[in-house]
Write a protein that holds these residues in place. Structure first.
Motif, PDB file in Angstrom:
ATOM      1  N   SER A 184     -45.431   3.746 -43.026  1.00  0.00           N
ATOM      2  CA  SER A 184     -45.689   4.522 -44.334  1.00  0.00           C
ATOM      3  C   SER A 184     -45.617   3.573 -45.496  1.00  0.00           C
ATOM      4  O   SER A 184     -46.669   3.734 -46.383  1.00  0.00           O
ATOM      5  CB  SER A 184     -44.334   5.765 -44.664  1.00  0.00           C
ATOM      6  OG  SER A 184     -44.585   6.266 -45.837  1.00  0.00           O
ATOM      7  N   GLY A 206     -43.751   5.465 -51.184  1.00  0.00           N
ATOM      8  CA  GLY A 206     -43.930   5.147 -49.361  1.00  0.00           C
ATOM      9  C   GLY A 206     -42.518   5.454 -48.806  1.00  0.00           C
ATOM     10  O   GLY A 206     -42.471   5.809 -47.672  1.00  0.00           O
ATOM     11  N   MET A 209     -42.049   9.416 -48.826  1.00  0.00           N
ATOM     12  CA  MET A 209     -42.724   9.955 -47.658  1.00  0.00           C
ATOM     13  C   MET A 209     -42.197   9.813 -46.326  1.00  0.00           C
ATOM     14  O   MET A 209     -42.072  10.543 -45.476  1.00  0.00           O
ATOM     15  CB  MET A 209     -44.367   9.646 -47.883  1.00  0.00           C
ATOM     16  CG  MET A 209     -44.901   9.916 -49.201  1.00  0.00           C
ATOM     17  SD  MET A 209     -46.806   9.677 -48.945  1.00  0.00           S
ATOM     18  CE  MET A 209     -46.898   7.888 -49.077  1.00  0.00           C
ATOM     19  N   ALA A 210     -41.711   8.386 -46.309  1.00  0.00           N
ATOM     20  CA  ALA A 210     -41.268   7.993 -44.936  1.00  0.00           C
ATOM     21  C   ALA A 210     -39.859   9.043 -44.601  1.00  0.00           C
ATOM     22  O   ALA A 210     -39.673   9.288 -43.327  1.00  0.00           O
ATOM     23  CB  ALA A 210     -40.811   6.784 -44.912  1.00  0.00           C
ATOM     24  N   ILE A 213     -41.190  12.426 -43.328  1.00  0.00           N
ATOM     25  CA  ILE A 213     -41.511  12.152 -41.976  1.00  0.00           C
ATOM     26  C   ILE A 213     -40.647  11.950 -40.826  1.00  0.00           C
ATOM     27  O   ILE A 213     -40.807  12.657 -39.761  1.00  0.00           O
ATOM     28  CB  ILE A 213     -42.927  11.175 -41.998  1.00  0.00           C
ATOM     29  CG1 ILE A 213     -44.053  11.382 -42.882  1.00  0.00           C
ATOM     30  CG2 ILE A 213     -43.362  10.855 -40.532  1.00  0.00           C
ATOM     31  CD1 ILE A 213     -45.089  10.242 -43.246  1.00  0.00           C
TER      32      ILE A 213
END
Length: 523
Positions: A184, A206, A209-210, A213
């Protein structure tokens, strides 16, 4: 009670810990390699500029709290209780415990996250007081922290899922999950930076978002074992109360090295620009053997030790600890030696591109040499601390942790004047040495750690193999000027030659002196 819940079905067979450890090690090595790629990309884009320092602080705060709460205190308190429930109670009772813990932890983390986002400038000032005089850097770090702080909530819930999977022998999924963070952040750096006025902001997104996920990735695997949490807050549940009681002292007991690293960052914020980044790059390299093997062994032995304690089997408990220490020494000693001897070439190979200057390489390499002194002890802490936590003894590690924190701060204040950021790294290593020594002495004194036969032969083989490896590496390694002149292809080739030659020599000597794979199996 079903076969799944019988004690006999849950105790790993003799080679089980080695196989599980290798699975976690391989997955973690993949994550660490991608982590190196991530750092190479970040270094090339942002180097050691003030923007990079600001991001590393905004990333370090939730990451530090993740290690402290999720992988540290919570994991070490939750796994022994979960293992006891799994050993002695029904699947329905285990599921109830998981639901109550998920609800209580989730509600607590939502409150903490809200406070962290609202108080971002205060947190930056607290963790990096040296930023206070630089309003631009402080504002940038605060903006990024508002984006990265929710990662704590997401990754802590991910750690809950991972702890459950580890307790049920599903080690590969939690070990693979950190790969998603690195992918990510790499993707955000390469693809999103053109869309921001301040390109470094892409990294913060990033991280966020990681977190999303990683959490979503583990949920299907929990559903497979019928333990997908349905959060139901309940602080009065017997298991939840026990976990909360164990968590408080475990905050210090398992995470003293992280607290020490954070103290380094606070002091480094007063040093010249780049100091935080130099320490970060060096720390990332020093953590490679820790993450790839030390954490892997610590991860697989905690559920095993917890079950052995619940099953009242002190001989198996002592044998598991002894095996774990030997495995850590077998990897940690040559790894620390390699980092010490190859600090400059390693930093140059990985980071000397784009905005990363030759001076940056030298400064980061000096910190790496200081961290290499503590690599082995960092790894030993990861396997010695579970010897206490599996027995639900949190008080002893707390006393040790407090002592080491005080000693670390003393070393910091003494060594920062003559050695600047290198002194901070060396202080962390020295306090880790004390931490590991006190943990070992406490286990030994209580009769928990009992040396098994074969130690003298093991040590002699290890020393001989390390000496041969060092001789080969020193003979082959080119001067640092050549590393600066080479392109990445030649650097990669030369580093591969050194790693293969050194590693090959190490294992060849071990084999020549009689060490065989069967000697590495537990049992």
């Amino acid at each position: 009670m079903s076969e799944q819940n019988t004690p006999e079905s849950q105790v790993p067979k003799a080679p089980g810990l080695l196989r599980s450890g290798m699975v976690v090690s391989v997955m973690t090595m993949l994550s660490r390699v991608l982590g190196m790629v991530r750092d190479i990309v970040v270094a090339a884009f942002f180097g050691s500029q003030s923007e990079a320092d600001a991001f590393f602080i905004a990333f370090k705060i939730p990451n530090f709290m993740r290690r402290l709460f999720a992988e540290g205190a919570f994991n070490q308190a939750f796994v022994p209780v979960l293992s006891e429930y799994r050993t002695k109670r029904s699947l329905a009772e285990v599921k109830e415990l998981v639901d109550r813990v998920a609800g209580t932890l989730g509600l607590t983390l939502v409150a903490i996250t809200a406070l962290g986002v609202a108080g971002a400038p205060l947190l930056i000032t607290l963790f990096a007081p040296g930023f206070h005089g630089d309003t631009e850097k402080l504002a940038l770090a605060s903006d990024m922290l508002r984006i990265t702080f929710p990662y704590l909530l997401l990754i802590s819930l991910t750690a809950l899922c991972g702890s459950i999977l580890n307790s049920y022998g599903r080690f590969a999924v939690p070990a693979f999950t950190p790969v998603l963070l690195n992918l990510s952040m790499i993707g955000a750096t390469l693809l999103l930076t053109p869309y921001f006025d301040q390109p470094i902001m892409a990294l913060a997104w990033g991280v966020f978002m990681a977190g999303v996920i990683q959490l979503l990735f583990q949920l299907p695997f929990l559903a497979q074992i019928r333990l997908l949490p349905i959060p139901r807050p309940d602080r009065k549940h017997e298991g939840v109360k026990r976990i909360m009681t164990l968590m408080l002292p475990a905050l210090f007991g398992v995470s003293v090295s992280q607290i020490n690293l954070l103290l380094d960052t606070v002091l480094a914020s007063f040093l010249e620009t780049g100091s935080i980044s130099w320490l970060y790059y060096a720390d990332r390299l020093s953590e490679l053997p820790l993450g790839a093997f030390g954490i892997a062994i610590g991860t697989v032995i905690l559920p095993a030790l917890s079950r052995q304690h619940a099953g009242d089997d002190p001989r198996a408990f002592a044998a598991t600890l002894d095996w774990a220490v030997r495995m850590v020494l077998l990897v940690g000693v040559p790894a620390a030696l390699a980092l010490l001897l190859l600090a400059d070439p390693l930093i140059a190979t990985l980071f000397h591109y784009g905005a990363m200057t030759e001076r940056d390489v030298g400064q980061a390499a000096a910190a790496l040499r200081a961290y290499s002194v503590g690599v082995l002890t960092f790894m030993l802490i990861k396997v010695l601390a579970p010897g206490f936590f599996a027995r639900q003894d949190m008080k002893t590690p707390v006393r040790i942790a407090v002592t080491c924190m005080v000693v670390n701060m003393g070393f910091n204040l003494i060594l920062i004047w003559p050695l600047a950021h290198v002194g901070l790294a060396l202080a962390t290593s020295l306090s880790a040495l004390l931490n590991a020594g006190l943990l070992w002495w406490g286990l030994r004194k209580a009769g928990i750690f009992q040396a098994q036969p074969g130690w003298i032969a093991f040590i002699l083989r290890l020393v001989a193999a390390c000496a041969a490896m060092a001789a080969v590496v020193l003979w082959l390694v080119p001067g640092i000027e050549q590393w600066f002149a080479w392109g990445w292809q030649e650097k990669a080739l030369q580093m591969t030659i050194l790693v293969v030659a050194g590693g090959g020599t190490f294992f060849a000597v071990l084999l020549a002196l009689g060490l065989r794979p069967r000697h590495l199996r537990h049992g």
